[in-house]
Design a protein around this motif. Sequence first.
Motif, PDB file in Angstrom:
ATOM      1  N   ARG A  97       3.303  11.992   7.007  1.00 49.57           N
ATOM      2  CA  ARG A  97       2.813  11.202   8.134  1.00 49.57           C
ATOM      3  C   ARG A  97       1.311  11.007   7.964  1.00 49.57           C
ATOM      4  NH1 ARG A  97       5.563  13.075  13.712  1.00 49.57           N
ATOM      5  NH2 ARG A  97       4.650  11.076  14.304  1.00 49.57           N
ATOM      6  N   THR A  98       0.871   9.773   8.049  1.00 46.56           N
ATOM      7  CA  THR A  98      -0.492   9.425   7.666  1.00 46.56           C
ATOM      8  C   THR A  98      -1.380   9.149   8.876  1.00 46.56           C
ATOM      9  OG1 THR A  98      -1.860   7.854   6.410  1.00 46.56           O
ATOM     10  CG2 THR A  98       0.146   6.980   7.410  1.00 46.56           C
ATOM     11  N   PRO A  99      -2.653   9.540   8.792  1.00 48.43           N
ATOM     12  CA  PRO A  99      -3.613   9.121   9.819  1.00 48.43           C
ATOM     13  C   PRO A  99      -4.189   7.743   9.522  1.00 48.43           C
ATOM     14  CG  PRO A  99      -4.670  10.613   8.286  1.00 48.43           C
ATOM     15  CD  PRO A  99      -3.225  10.523   7.856  1.00 48.43           C
ATOM     16  N   GLY A 100      -3.780   7.148   8.414  1.00 45.19           N
ATOM     17  CA  GLY A 100      -4.258   5.821   8.060  1.00 45.19           C
ATOM     18  C   GLY A 100      -3.433   4.730   8.712  1.00 45.19           C
ATOM     19  N   SER A 101      -3.580   3.531   8.177  1.00 40.53           N
ATOM     20  CA  SER A 101      -2.907   2.363   8.744  1.00 40.53           C
ATOM     21  C   SER A 101      -1.664   2.028   7.931  1.00 40.53           C
ATOM     22  CB  SER A 101      -3.863   1.169   8.751  1.00 40.53           C
ATOM     23  OG  SER A 101      -5.034   1.456   9.488  1.00 40.53           O
ATOM     24  N   GLU A 102      -0.520   1.944   8.604  1.00 38.69           N
ATOM     25  CA  GLU A 102       0.725   1.527   7.967  1.00 38.69           C
ATOM     26  C   GLU A 102       0.924   0.049   8.253  1.00 38.69           C
ATOM     27  OE1 GLU A 102       4.002   4.539   8.045  1.00 38.69           O
ATOM     28  OE2 GLU A 102       2.792   5.381   9.666  1.00 38.69           O
ATOM     29  N   LEU A 103       0.974  -0.765   7.196  1.00 44.23           N
ATOM     30  CA  LEU A 103       0.889  -2.212   7.349  1.00 44.23           C
ATOM     31  C   LEU A 103       2.091  -2.917   6.737  1.00 44.23           C
ATOM     32  CD1 LEU A 103      -2.843  -2.573   6.194  1.00 44.23           C
ATOM     33  CD2 LEU A 103      -2.000  -2.164   8.519  1.00 44.23           C
ATOM     34  N   SER A 104       2.466  -4.025   7.354  1.00 43.12           N
ATOM     35  CA  SER A 104       3.456  -4.929   6.786  1.00 43.12           C
ATOM     36  C   SER A 104       2.722  -6.117   6.181  1.00 43.12           C
ATOM     37  CB  SER A 104       4.432  -5.415   7.862  1.00 43.12           C
ATOM     38  OG  SER A 104       5.173  -4.321   8.383  1.00 43.12           O
ATOM     39  N   MET A 105       3.083  -6.487   4.954  1.00 46.23           N
ATOM     40  CA  MET A 105       2.360  -7.538   4.252  1.00 46.23           C
ATOM     41  C   MET A 105       2.836  -8.932   4.664  1.00 46.23           C
ATOM     42  SD  MET A 105       0.308  -5.709   2.523  1.00 46.23           S
ATOM     43  CE  MET A 105       0.431  -4.199   3.497  1.00 46.23           C
ATOM     44  N   PRO A 106       1.910  -9.884   4.777  1.00 47.85           N
ATOM     45  CA  PRO A 106       2.274 -11.263   5.137  1.00 47.85           C
ATOM     46  C   PRO A 106       2.706 -12.070   3.917  1.00 47.85           C
ATOM     47  CG  PRO A 106      -0.096 -11.099   4.973  1.00 47.85           C
ATOM     48  CD  PRO A 106       0.440  -9.716   4.707  1.00 47.85           C
ATOM     49  N   GLY A 107       3.672 -11.535   3.173  1.00 51.26           N
ATOM     50  CA  GLY A 107       4.123 -12.220   1.980  1.00 51.26           C
ATOM     51  C   GLY A 107       4.822 -11.251   1.052  1.00 51.26           C
ATOM     52  N   THR A 108       4.924 -11.604  -0.215  1.00 49.27           N
ATOM     53  CA  THR A 108       5.630 -10.778  -1.188  1.00 49.27           C
ATOM     54  C   THR A 108       4.756 -10.538  -2.413  1.00 49.27           C
ATOM     55  OG1 THR A 108       6.658 -12.736  -2.173  1.00 49.27           O
ATOM     56  CG2 THR A 108       7.890 -11.590  -0.447  1.00 49.27           C
ATOM     57  N   LEU A 109       5.064  -9.438  -3.101  1.00 45.30           N
ATOM     58  CA  LEU A 109       4.353  -9.080  -4.324  1.00 45.30           C
ATOM     59  C   LEU A 109       5.321  -9.150  -5.489  1.00 45.30           C
ATOM     60  CD1 LEU A 109       1.709  -7.864  -5.610  1.00 45.30           C
ATOM     61  CD2 LEU A 109       2.769  -5.621  -5.261  1.00 45.30           C
ATOM     62  N   THR A 110       4.918  -9.843  -6.532  1.00 50.48           N
ATOM     63  CA  THR A 110       5.726  -9.908  -7.745  1.00 50.48           C
ATOM     64  C   THR A 110       4.784  -9.817  -8.933  1.00 50.48           C
ATOM     65  OG1 THR A 110       7.447 -11.157  -8.908  1.00 50.48           O
ATOM     66  CG2 THR A 110       5.672 -12.426  -7.903  1.00 50.48           C
ATOM     67  N   GLU A 111       5.311  -9.866 -10.133  1.00 49.15           N
ATOM     68  CA  GLU A 111       4.451  -9.875 -11.308  1.00 49.15           C
ATOM     69  C   GLU A 111       4.981 -10.863 -12.321  1.00 49.15           C
ATOM     70  OE1 GLU A 111       4.232  -6.064 -13.392  1.00 49.15           O
ATOM     71  OE2 GLU A 111       6.062  -5.426 -12.404  1.00 49.15           O
TER      72      GLU A 111
END
Length: 680
Positions: free
Chosen positions: A406-420
């Motif tokens: 469990r993190t004290p940081g920020s848990e974020l949802s990305m506005p898009g997708t990551l690929t390579e």
Amino acid sequence: MVRSWYELPEYVRLRRVNGLRLSPDGTRLVAPVSDIAPDAKSFRSALWEIDVAPEAEGGSAPRRLTRSTKGESNAEFLPDGSVLFTTGRVDPEAKAEDKPKPALWLLPADGGEARQVASRPAGVGAFTVARDSGLVAFMSNLLPRSEDADADTEARKARDEAGVTAILHEALPVRSWDSDIGPDHPRVFTATPPEDDEARLGEPRDLTSDAGLALLGSAPELTPDGSTLVIGWAVPTAGGSRRDEVVAIDTDSGDRRTVVGGPDAAYEFGGPLVSPDGTRVLTRATTEGSYHGEPRDATLWITDLATGEGRDLLPDHELWPRDYAWSADSGTVFLIADQNGRRPVFRLDVATGELTRITGDHGAYSALNPSPDGRHVFALRDAWDAPPAPVRLDADATDGQPAYLRTPGSELSMPGTLTEIETTADDGTRVRSWLVLPEEASAESPAPLMLWVHGGPYMSFNGWSWRWNPWILAARGYAVLLPDPALSTGYGQDMLRRAWGQWGPRTHADVMAITDAAEAREDIDAEHTAMMGGSFGGYMANWIAGHTDRFKAIVSHASLWQLDGFSGTTDYPPVWESEFGTPLAQPERYQLNSPHLHADKIRTPMLVIHGDKDYRVPIGEGLRLWRDLLLHEVDAKFLYFPDENHWILSPGNAQVWYETIFAFLDHHVHGKEWIKPELL
């Protein structure tokens, strides 16, 4: 209406985990976590405690341990479980200070109020604690003629009252990143732990009164019993250069000896880490490369503290170790290195040399903390689609997966997708890249493309960046290409050899090849592309501007422009000269690689960005670039930060940085009317 995290006012308020420290008994994790200060003009850090168990195993929520307007950082545990940290907060028990310096404070193991336990006229820097004895070693600066804290206080007062700020330099370096070197120099002190709940540390003892500039950038290490201090030591050499060694100092007698390095050594050594059994020291061994020889290189070196006998721990591998840690039994080393656009964790058996990758995901790891029972490694994990967060790793795994704490940081949802994606360069070399795609990108609605080239150049685009975050652009409809071209680490030394001494031509070819591959995708709009980069990426922005007009706009941040001028004004020229030589003696690589020689060919609109306190790439580079663009009538703007350095660090300036880039792109990529950001 709730705004998303990628809206700039919300983005700068995100909580950020910046480190991780495990207690010697393995039951507590402490992390410095930063967020925006109440005045919204800066960031501040506080210490948080993190449960060592994942939430699925009953792990509790993180809890904040410290609060102050100045913030806290650099946590270490004393043997009794109390936490030492540095902070510039005011000590209520001491006489008032106009500008309190960072001091050592102690937070009791069972909680309660923190109290100051050590201070110095110039403040306290890096520090460490002997695991068993509790001896504390810390860095602090003294003016050259000062023998103790009282003399140092008087000497500083005399300079201040006389209005003297001058510094007389007799050796390099003069500056570093955004700081002047001198007039004081770092020394290392030791002090015994507090004797009771009211006491301070024992009287500090200076172990390095003759250090001069030898300890610049060094941090102390202690054997578990505190009998020996190990630290990096710079030795002056010809031409204003230096040789980096590691020394051991007897904390009782003060006797000093070199244990790693010397005039005949093939490597420079630094970052010493003493084994838990106190018998050996692990160091990062590096070379800066040579003009006519091999490029830069890095490995891990192990040395017996008693005999000085040492060896390369990675003789058959081309990994660049970024971070490393000993197992509790001193038989294993855990290390982090760039690899194929990732930054995995490896397990290295010291006796056999067997190397095993223990993480198999696309994460980028840091802050390794092996558990005392040998079962786990605690670390921070980030990736292009996840900010740093604490995780627990199976120490015996092969290509394992992290268990999230469990993190004290920020848990974020990305506005898009990551690929390579990847392609083949003109010389047959594989070139790969991450590609961030906005949610709406498709063949029916292709996204404009932003090419980002990383800095360094000896690094890899493999993890989260708070300063340059592609999702801020993705939320505004851009696809962002994050390539690892020539000179990138994680692909073996041949990737460096290809462009050693020929930054411009070779890296440009790689970047154009991977851009071609991205633009060939149906979800990319090849007619609306832009490019940006900082530091070496800014250098490439300038080079690209003089060699193609395929981009609608180019953003050049903290960039190298006229290489012969840069070579003597950067903060430590000898590193640069190992690859490029000096302009007078070896002008060939300057003529081959300097972007300013192609200024007359630039047609692309450019946004130049530079901070006045940037000593790595001095402001003269930005000023000369801006002037040359005006002389050649290029459509250009210059975003200047009088009080920022190589990076734009304050919240307000960071917002303006993004806003100006957005406005510039809107105008030149999308043809919208130019609208200057409101606060400019």
